[in-house]
Motif scaffolding. Structure first.
Motif, PDB file in Angstrom:
ATOM      1  N   ALA A   1       0.848  -1.191   0.000  1.00  0.00           N
ATOM      2  CA  ALA A   1       0.000   0.000   0.000  1.00  0.00           C
ATOM      3  C   ALA A   1       0.880   1.235   0.000  1.00  0.00           C
ATOM      4  CB  ALA A   1      -0.913   0.005   1.220  1.00  0.00           C
ATOM      5  N   MET A   2       0.731   2.058  -1.033  1.00  0.00           N
ATOM      6  CA  MET A   2       1.465   3.321  -1.120  1.00  0.00           C
ATOM      7  C   MET A   2       2.973   3.118  -0.937  1.00  0.00           C
ATOM      8  SD  MET A   2      -0.873   5.547  -1.771  1.00  0.00           S
ATOM      9  CE  MET A   2      -0.105   7.115  -1.423  1.00  0.00           C
ATOM     10  N   GLY A   3       3.489   2.082  -1.554  1.00  0.00           N
ATOM     11  CA  GLY A   3       4.924   1.835  -1.488  1.00  0.00           C
ATOM     12  C   GLY A   3       5.383   1.063  -0.274  1.00  0.00           C
ATOM     13  N   LEU A   4       4.492   0.831   0.698  1.00  0.00           N
ATOM     14  CA  LEU A   4       4.862   0.058   1.888  1.00  0.00           C
ATOM     15  C   LEU A   4       4.611  -1.418   1.615  1.00  0.00           C
ATOM     16  CD1 LEU A   4       5.746   0.136   4.896  1.00  0.00           C
ATOM     17  CD2 LEU A   4       3.313   0.155   5.477  1.00  0.00           C
ATOM     18  N   ARG A   5       5.622  -2.242   1.901  1.00  0.00           N
ATOM     19  CA  ARG A   5       5.518  -3.674   1.658  1.00  0.00           C
ATOM     20  C   ARG A   5       5.559  -4.431   2.983  1.00  0.00           C
ATOM     21  NH1 ARG A   5       4.488  -1.939  -3.150  1.00  0.00           N
ATOM     22  NH2 ARG A   5       5.899  -2.423  -4.886  1.00  0.00           N
ATOM     23  N   VAL A   6       4.694  -5.433   3.086  1.00  0.00           N
ATOM     24  CA  VAL A   6       4.689  -6.319   4.242  1.00  0.00           C
ATOM     25  C   VAL A   6       4.637  -7.748   3.705  1.00  0.00           C
ATOM     26  CG1 VAL A   6       3.489  -7.030   6.325  1.00  0.00           C
ATOM     27  CG2 VAL A   6       3.490  -4.627   5.669  1.00  0.00           C
ATOM     28  N   ALA A   7       5.526  -8.604   4.186  1.00  0.00           N
ATOM     29  CA  ALA A   7       5.585  -9.981   3.716  1.00  0.00           C
ATOM     30  C   ALA A   7       5.718 -10.922   4.898  1.00  0.00           C
ATOM     31  CB  ALA A   7       6.746 -10.173   2.746  1.00  0.00           C
ATOM     32  N   ASP A   8       5.455 -12.191   4.621  1.00  0.00           N
ATOM     33  CA  ASP A   8       5.493 -13.220   5.652  1.00  0.00           C
ATOM     34  C   ASP A   8       6.316 -14.388   5.136  1.00  0.00           C
ATOM     35  OD1 ASP A   8       4.301 -14.610   8.118  1.00  0.00           O
ATOM     36  OD2 ASP A   8       3.733 -15.963   6.509  1.00  0.00           O
ATOM     37  N   VAL A   9       7.244 -14.878   5.961  1.00  0.00           N
ATOM     38  CA  VAL A   9       8.050 -16.044   5.619  1.00  0.00           C
ATOM     39  C   VAL A   9       7.811 -17.107   6.690  1.00  0.00           C
ATOM     40  CG1 VAL A   9      10.392 -16.936   5.325  1.00  0.00           C
ATOM     41  CG2 VAL A   9       9.790 -14.690   4.411  1.00  0.00           C
ATOM     42  N   GLN A  10       7.594 -18.336   6.251  1.00  0.00           N
ATOM     43  CA  GLN A  10       7.309 -19.424   7.176  1.00  0.00           C
ATOM     44  C   GLN A  10       8.489 -20.389   7.245  1.00  0.00           C
ATOM     45  OE1 GLN A  10       3.704 -21.187   5.751  1.00  0.00           O
ATOM     46  NE2 GLN A  10       2.481 -19.350   6.133  1.00  0.00           N
ATOM     47  N   LEU A  11       8.731 -20.906   8.448  1.00  0.00           N
ATOM     48  CA  LEU A  11       9.758 -21.910   8.671  1.00  0.00           C
ATOM     49  C   LEU A  11       9.061 -23.191   9.099  1.00  0.00           C
ATOM     50  CD1 LEU A  11      12.987 -22.216   8.939  1.00  0.00           C
ATOM     51  CD2 LEU A  11      12.505 -22.174  11.393  1.00  0.00           C
ATOM     52  N   VAL A  12       9.194 -24.254   8.300  1.00  0.00           N
ATOM     53  CA  VAL A  12       8.508 -25.527   8.543  1.00  0.00           C
ATOM     54  C   VAL A  12       9.502 -26.531   9.119  1.00  0.00           C
ATOM     55  CG1 VAL A  12       7.167 -27.387   7.508  1.00  0.00           C
ATOM     56  CG2 VAL A  12       6.978 -25.058   6.598  1.00  0.00           C
ATOM     57  N   ASN A  13       9.101 -27.170  10.197  1.00  0.00           N
ATOM     58  CA  ASN A  13       9.905 -28.256  10.768  1.00  0.00           C
ATOM     59  C   ASN A  13       9.617 -29.526   9.961  1.00  0.00           C
ATOM     60  OD1 ASN A  13      11.204 -30.219  12.223  1.00  0.00           O
ATOM     61  ND2 ASN A  13      10.202 -29.780  14.175  1.00  0.00           N
ATOM     62  N   CYS A  14      10.531 -29.864   9.054  1.00  0.00           N
ATOM     63  CA  CYS A  14      10.360 -31.058   8.226  1.00  0.00           C
ATOM     64  C   CYS A  14      11.176 -32.226   8.774  1.00  0.00           C
ATOM     65  CB  CYS A  14      10.759 -30.777   6.781  1.00  0.00           C
ATOM     66  SG  CYS A  14      12.423 -30.097   6.570  1.00  0.00           S
ATOM     67  N   GLY A  15      11.768 -32.043   9.940  1.00  0.00           N
ATOM     68  CA  GLY A  15      12.554 -33.099  10.559  1.00  0.00           C
ATOM     69  C   GLY A  15      11.721 -33.982  11.469  1.00  0.00           C
ATOM     70  N   ALA A  16      12.416 -34.805  12.245  1.00  0.00           N
ATOM     71  CA  ALA A  16      11.736 -35.767  13.121  1.00  0.00           C
ATOM     72  C   ALA A  16      11.761 -35.353  14.585  1.00  0.00           C
ATOM     73  CB  ALA A  16      12.388 -37.151  12.968  1.00  0.00           C
ATOM     74  N   GLN A  17      12.429 -34.233  14.912  1.00  0.00           N
ATOM     75  CA  GLN A  17      12.566 -33.787  16.292  1.00  0.00           C
ATOM     76  C   GLN A  17      11.958 -32.396  16.465  1.00  0.00           C
ATOM     77  OE1 GLN A  17      13.771 -35.829  18.613  1.00  0.00           O
ATOM     78  NE2 GLN A  17      14.196 -37.384  17.038  1.00  0.00           N
ATOM     79  N   PRO A  18      11.544 -32.028  17.683  1.00  0.00           N
ATOM     80  CA  PRO A  18      11.090 -30.654  17.927  1.00  0.00           C
ATOM     81  C   PRO A  18      12.195 -29.660  17.590  1.00  0.00           C
ATOM     82  CG  PRO A  18      10.497 -32.073  19.757  1.00  0.00           C
ATOM     83  CD  PRO A  18      11.408 -32.882  18.880  1.00  0.00           C
ATOM     84  N   TYR A  19      11.787 -28.475  17.154  1.00  0.00           N
ATOM     85  CA  TYR A  19      12.739 -27.441  16.741  1.00  0.00           C
ATOM     86  C   TYR A  19      12.402 -26.171  17.516  1.00  0.00           C
ATOM     87  CZ  TYR A  19      15.892 -24.956  13.540  1.00  0.00           C
ATOM     88  OH  TYR A  19      16.941 -24.245  13.002  1.00  0.00           O
ATOM     89  N   GLU A  20      13.355 -25.661  18.275  1.00  0.00           N
ATOM     90  CA  GLU A  20      13.111 -24.508  19.143  1.00  0.00           C
ATOM     91  C   GLU A  20      13.658 -23.228  18.517  1.00  0.00           C
ATOM     92  OE1 GLU A  20      14.674 -23.125  23.492  1.00  0.00           O
ATOM     93  OE2 GLU A  20      13.719 -25.111  23.384  1.00  0.00           O
ATOM     94  N   LEU A  21      12.829 -22.187  18.571  1.00  0.00           N
ATOM     95  CA  LEU A  21      13.204 -20.868  18.070  1.00  0.00           C
ATOM     96  C   LEU A  21      13.016 -19.847  19.176  1.00  0.00           C
ATOM     97  CD1 LEU A  21      11.240 -21.012  14.698  1.00  0.00           C
ATOM     98  CD2 LEU A  21      13.731 -21.096  14.894  1.00  0.00           C
TER      99      LEU A  21
END
Length: 213
Positions: free
Chosen positions: A83-103
């Motif tokens: 909107a009016m030159g302002l950009r907002v985006a979203d990036v997702q991080l998927v746990n594709c492994g077999a163990q819990p992943y902490e952030l």
């Protein structure tokens, strides 16, 4: 629609047959009109754009993810808005492994151009200096634990403005992300560019939210 017209034609013929019974053979019902040749062929022949215009979600028929990367997580492009030159985006991080992943906290992000050359940009935490009123980006960081198949997201914000005509407009097409300290770097090719213009600023929010893959 063509099916409805065909049914209507058949019913009309039956009614007419009842009215003129004994007075001769009724005329056969009119044939249903065939499909319009141009409509379907036009949809089929429509060219696929090389990338999305900014805003909305990325293509749902994206290429398969392939094997899970070394670090046990992969990136996906989320929705975007402009909107009016302002950009907002979203990036997702998927746990594709077999163990819990902490952030916890903020990812380390580097922006690259089409040739994977680093783009000159200052990456800061939150929306300060870019916009105001971005709660998702300015929220305090917290701990997020992803079970296998779950995903966290991080928000990005920038302005597409050219403030220096002598400085080439910067445009990023690849994100390199270190999700947490010491983790392997994960790359994501974008369908919408990070079109920074000449502002040289990118705001990054903290990891947040947990969704099913």
């Amino acid at each position: 629609m063509n099916g409805k017209r065909w049914v209507a034609g058949v019913l009309g013929g039956v009614v007419a047959a009842g009215l003129v019974a004994g007075c001769g053979t009724p005329p056969p019902p009119r044939a249903a009109p065939g499909p319009t040749a141009g409509a379907d062929s036009a949809r089929t022949a429509a060219p696929v754009p090389p990338h999305l215009p900014y805003g909305g979600a990325p293509p749902s028929a994206a290429a398969p993810d392939g094997p899970c990367p070394e670090g046990g997580v992969r990136l996906r492009e989320g929705a975007g808005d402009a909107a009016m030159g302002l950009r907002v985006a979203d990036v997702q991080l998927v746990n594709c492994g077999a163990q819990p992943y902490e952030l916890e906290g903020y990812p380390e992000i580097r922006v690259l151009d089409r040739s994977r050359t680093p783009v000159e940009v200052t990456v800061g935490h939150g929306s300060s200096g870019i916009t105001t009123g971005a709660p998702a980006l300015d929220a305090p960081p917290g701990k997020v634990v992803l079970r296998p198949g779950q995903a966290a997201s991080v928000g990005l914000v920038w302005r597409n403005l050219v403030t220096d005509a002598e400085r080439p407009a910067a445009e990023g097409w690849v994100l390199e992300v270190v999700p947490r300290p010491g983790a392997p770097r994960v790359a994501l090719e974008l369908t919408r560019s990070i079109d920074l213009g000449s502002t040289g600023k990118l705001g990054v929010g903290p990891w947040s939210g947990v969704t099913a893959r």
